[in-house]
Design an enzyme around this catalytic site. Structure first.
Site, PDB file in Angstrom:
ATOM      1  N   GLY A 213       0.839  -1.115  -0.151  1.00 60.98           N
ATOM      2  CA  GLY A 213       0.002  -0.009   0.213  1.00 60.98           C
ATOM      3  C   GLY A 213       0.785   1.392  -0.073  1.00 60.98           C
ATOM      4  O   GLY A 213       2.115   1.181  -0.458  1.00 60.98           O
ATOM      5  N   LYS A 219       3.666   4.094   9.678  1.00 62.83           N
ATOM      6  CA  LYS A 219       4.483   5.406   9.438  1.00 62.83           C
ATOM      7  C   LYS A 219       3.714   6.570   9.963  1.00 62.83           C
ATOM      8  O   LYS A 219       4.365   7.288  10.902  1.00 62.83           O
ATOM      9  CB  LYS A 219       5.272   5.500   8.217  1.00 62.83           C
ATOM     10  CG  LYS A 219       5.986   4.556   7.704  1.00 62.83           C
ATOM     11  CD  LYS A 219       6.445   4.712   6.240  1.00 62.83           C
ATOM     12  CE  LYS A 219       7.518   3.356   5.776  1.00 62.83           C
ATOM     13  NZ  LYS A 219       7.772   3.709   4.397  1.00 62.83           N
ATOM     14  N   ASN A 227      -3.581  -4.245   2.869  1.00 62.39           N
ATOM     15  CA  ASN A 227      -4.119  -3.789   1.660  1.00 62.39           C
ATOM     16  C   ASN A 227      -4.401  -4.884   1.116  1.00 62.39           C
ATOM     17  O   ASN A 227      -3.440  -5.687   0.568  1.00 62.39           O
ATOM     18  CB  ASN A 227      -3.189  -2.801   1.070  1.00 62.39           C
ATOM     19  CG  ASN A 227      -2.978  -1.455   1.591  1.00 62.39           C
ATOM     20  OD1 ASN A 227      -3.846  -0.509   1.282  1.00 62.39           O
ATOM     21  ND2 ASN A 227      -2.109  -1.169   2.565  1.00 62.39           N
ATOM     22  N   GLU A 283      -8.616  -1.591   3.028  1.00 67.45           N
ATOM     23  CA  GLU A 283      -7.329  -1.803   4.150  1.00 67.45           C
ATOM     24  C   GLU A 283      -7.862  -2.314   5.358  1.00 67.45           C
ATOM     25  O   GLU A 283      -8.886  -1.970   5.887  1.00 67.45           O
ATOM     26  CB  GLU A 283      -6.824  -0.134   4.282  1.00 67.45           C
ATOM     27  CG  GLU A 283      -6.359   0.425   3.031  1.00 67.45           C
ATOM     28  CD  GLU A 283      -6.052   1.777   3.415  1.00 67.45           C
ATOM     29  OE1 GLU A 283      -4.631   2.301   3.633  1.00 67.45           O
ATOM     30  OE2 GLU A 283      -6.969   2.691   3.522  1.00 67.45           O
ATOM     31  N   ILE A 286      -5.691  -5.388  11.707  1.00 70.89           N
ATOM     32  CA  ILE A 286      -5.982  -6.607  12.493  1.00 70.89           C
ATOM     33  C   ILE A 286      -5.632  -6.337  13.991  1.00 70.89           C
ATOM     34  O   ILE A 286      -4.306  -5.915  14.054  1.00 70.89           O
ATOM     35  CB  ILE A 286      -5.303  -7.832  11.790  1.00 70.89           C
ATOM     36  CG1 ILE A 286      -5.772  -8.164  10.376  1.00 70.89           C
ATOM     37  CG2 ILE A 286      -5.683  -9.197  12.712  1.00 70.89           C
ATOM     38  CD1 ILE A 286      -5.490  -9.123   9.741  1.00 70.89           C
ATOM     39  N   HIS A 288      -4.100  -7.444  16.322  1.00 69.71           N
ATOM     40  CA  HIS A 288      -3.039  -8.577  16.752  1.00 69.71           C
ATOM     41  C   HIS A 288      -1.823  -8.235  16.312  1.00 69.71           C
ATOM     42  O   HIS A 288      -1.368  -7.695  15.377  1.00 69.71           O
ATOM     43  CB  HIS A 288      -3.780  -9.868  16.133  1.00 69.71           C
ATOM     44  CG  HIS A 288      -2.571 -10.969  16.731  1.00 69.71           C
ATOM     45  ND1 HIS A 288      -2.451 -11.626  17.834  1.00 69.71           N
ATOM     46  CD2 HIS A 288      -1.510 -11.608  15.708  1.00 69.71           C
ATOM     47  CE1 HIS A 288      -1.339 -12.445  17.661  1.00 69.71           C
ATOM     48  NE2 HIS A 288      -1.038 -12.604  16.486  1.00 69.71           N
ATOM     49  N   TYR A 295       3.219  -9.611   3.219  1.00 69.48           N
ATOM     50  CA  TYR A 295       2.889  -9.316   2.188  1.00 69.48           C
ATOM     51  C   TYR A 295       2.725 -10.645   1.192  1.00 69.48           C
ATOM     52  O   TYR A 295       3.487 -11.576   1.464  1.00 69.48           O
ATOM     53  CB  TYR A 295       3.766  -8.473   1.647  1.00 69.48           C
ATOM     54  CG  TYR A 295       3.898  -6.850   2.214  1.00 69.48           C
ATOM     55  CD1 TYR A 295       2.978  -6.198   1.899  1.00 69.48           C
ATOM     56  CD2 TYR A 295       4.794  -6.509   2.879  1.00 69.48           C
ATOM     57  CE1 TYR A 295       2.455  -4.761   2.714  1.00 69.48           C
ATOM     58  CE2 TYR A 295       4.869  -5.247   3.385  1.00 69.48           C
ATOM     59  CZ  TYR A 295       3.795  -4.428   3.364  1.00 69.48           C
ATOM     60  OH  TYR A 295       3.593  -3.379   3.729  1.00 69.48           O
ATOM     61  N   ARG A 308     -19.114   3.787  10.184  1.00 71.23           N
ATOM     62  CA  ARG A 308     -19.190   5.080   9.811  1.00 71.23           C
ATOM     63  C   ARG A 308     -18.997   4.975   8.411  1.00 71.23           C
ATOM     64  O   ARG A 308     -18.375   4.355   7.727  1.00 71.23           O
ATOM     65  CB  ARG A 308     -18.437   6.126  10.578  1.00 71.23           C
ATOM     66  CG  ARG A 308     -16.931   5.938  10.306  1.00 71.23           C
ATOM     67  CD  ARG A 308     -16.135   6.852  11.054  1.00 71.23           C
ATOM     68  NE  ARG A 308     -14.569   6.824  10.916  1.00 71.23           N
ATOM     69  CZ  ARG A 308     -13.871   7.030   9.735  1.00 71.23           C
ATOM     70  NH1 ARG A 308     -14.623   7.852   8.817  1.00 71.23           N
ATOM     71  NH2 ARG A 308     -12.672   7.026   9.822  1.00 71.23           N
TER      72      ARG A 308
END
Length: 351
Positions: A213, A219, A227, A283, A286, A288, A295, A308
């Protein structure tokens, strides 16, 4: 003679208005809801738009004693303050308070609400309507209500009584029409968040490859996301309203605890807050701490609830704050037994 004529003209207008109200009441009797008729005395209600003393009293008549009037019109707020006793500076004392500013600027310390009432303020069209309703939804407690309230004295075109039109207006929002209410002085359309934000047609399952992604999740926002390939999940995601969902996820082929079914929050959208927001992305965050990146691996997800709609935020910090709120709500809700049972939709993949 002039005064007599004016008197009878006024009375005739009143009779015509009352007749229209009776007609509307009969027309909507079958679908009318008392969802706004009985508020808990401890319920917190925020009245926005063009709040008036009469509008506040209407809310009080339905049981609410903790009311915040919010608008940008200083004189309107002064009028409200003159009509109600000052509840004092202690936030725990029930009463009528005022706050000058926009709906989306109400500070968090003022607390979430059981209901948000738009008084005589829904002449906006299209995306502006949805933006206002979305912002109101941010202030609601789970299962809260949004009420569109219009006084009967206003132009008929301003009064949202078309049930089908309202349903279309909220079809991309986590809201449902709870009913329409009419009395001699006001008309209401009552919208309610579904119980536990659950999708009306049940959970939606997706299975996709994790691709690279934009790298912003970890970051810039501190919320790592996986993604999912738009080529694989784009069709299913495209059938859903853009916004934030939560439910369950499992990383296929992972070992031990990494392969268990975990809570997740998913965003389906176009990233409107960023200038490079183009094309639908899916996106998944998770809940955890995985031991390594995944990837090129496959992730199964089960979307259970629609939290929402997608909204453009004014700053990165505002977006981060909202994401943290979304994650907190999802984490809490997914502890409930009614949502825990949907874990079984996904296959546990330990090795």
């Amino acid at each position: 003679m002039t005064m007599t004529r004016a008197f009878f003209q006024t009375m005739a207008q009143h009779v015509r208005r009352k007749t229209r109200c009776e007609g509307v009441r009969k027309e909507f009797k079958a679908q009318s809801s008392r969802g706004f008729a009985n508020l808990d005395p401890e319920a917190r209600v925020i009245v926005v738009g063009k709040p008036t003393a009469d509008g506040i009293r209407t809310v009080q008549e339905r049981g609410a004693r903790d009311i915040l009037a919010c608008c940008e019109d200083v004189e309107m707020l002064r009028t409200i303050k003159r009509n109600f006793e000052d509840p004092g500076t202690c936030g725990n004392d029930l009463g009528v308070r005022v706050w000058e500013g926009k709906l989306g600027e109400i500070p968090p310390y003022m607390g979430s609400a059981d209901a948000v009432v738009f008084q005589d303020e829904f002449e906006k069209e299209g995306e502006l309507q949805q933006e206002a309703l979305a912002r109101a939804g941010f202030l609601l407690k789970p299962g809260g209500r949004i009420v569109l309230m219009n006084s009967s004295s206003r132009d008929e075109s301003d009064i949202p009584l078309d049930a089908e039109k309202i349903k279309r207006m909220v079809e991309s929002l986590p809201l449902q029409l709870d009913g329409i209410e009419v009395d001699d002085f006001s008309r209401f359309a009552v919208l309610r968040q579904p119980k536990l934000f659950m999708l009306p047609r049940g959970p939606v399952k997706m299975d996709g490859l994790v691709v690279t992604g934009f790298g912003r999740g970890s970051k810039q926002m501190g919320v790592p996301t996986a993604n999912l390939s738009p080529d694989e999940v784009g069709e299913a995601a495209g059938r859903l309203p853009r916004g934030v969902y939560f439910g369950w996820a499992v990383l296929e082929g992972a070992q031990r605890e990494d392969g268990a079914v975990h809570k997740m929050v998913m965003n389906i959208g176009r990233r409107p807050t960023f200038v490079d927001g183009d094309g639908i992305t899916v996106e998944v965050h998770i809940l955890h701490p995985f031991r390594q990146d995944f990837y090129g691996r496959r992730v199964q997800v089960a979307l259970v609830s629609f939290l929402r709609p997608e909204v453009k935020f004014q700053s990165l910090q505002e977006l981060i704050t909202r994401i943290q709120t979304d994650v907190g709500i999802a984490n809490t809700m997914l502890e409930l037994p009614e949502l825990q049972e949907f874990r079984s939709i996904l296959q546990h993949q330990p090795r």
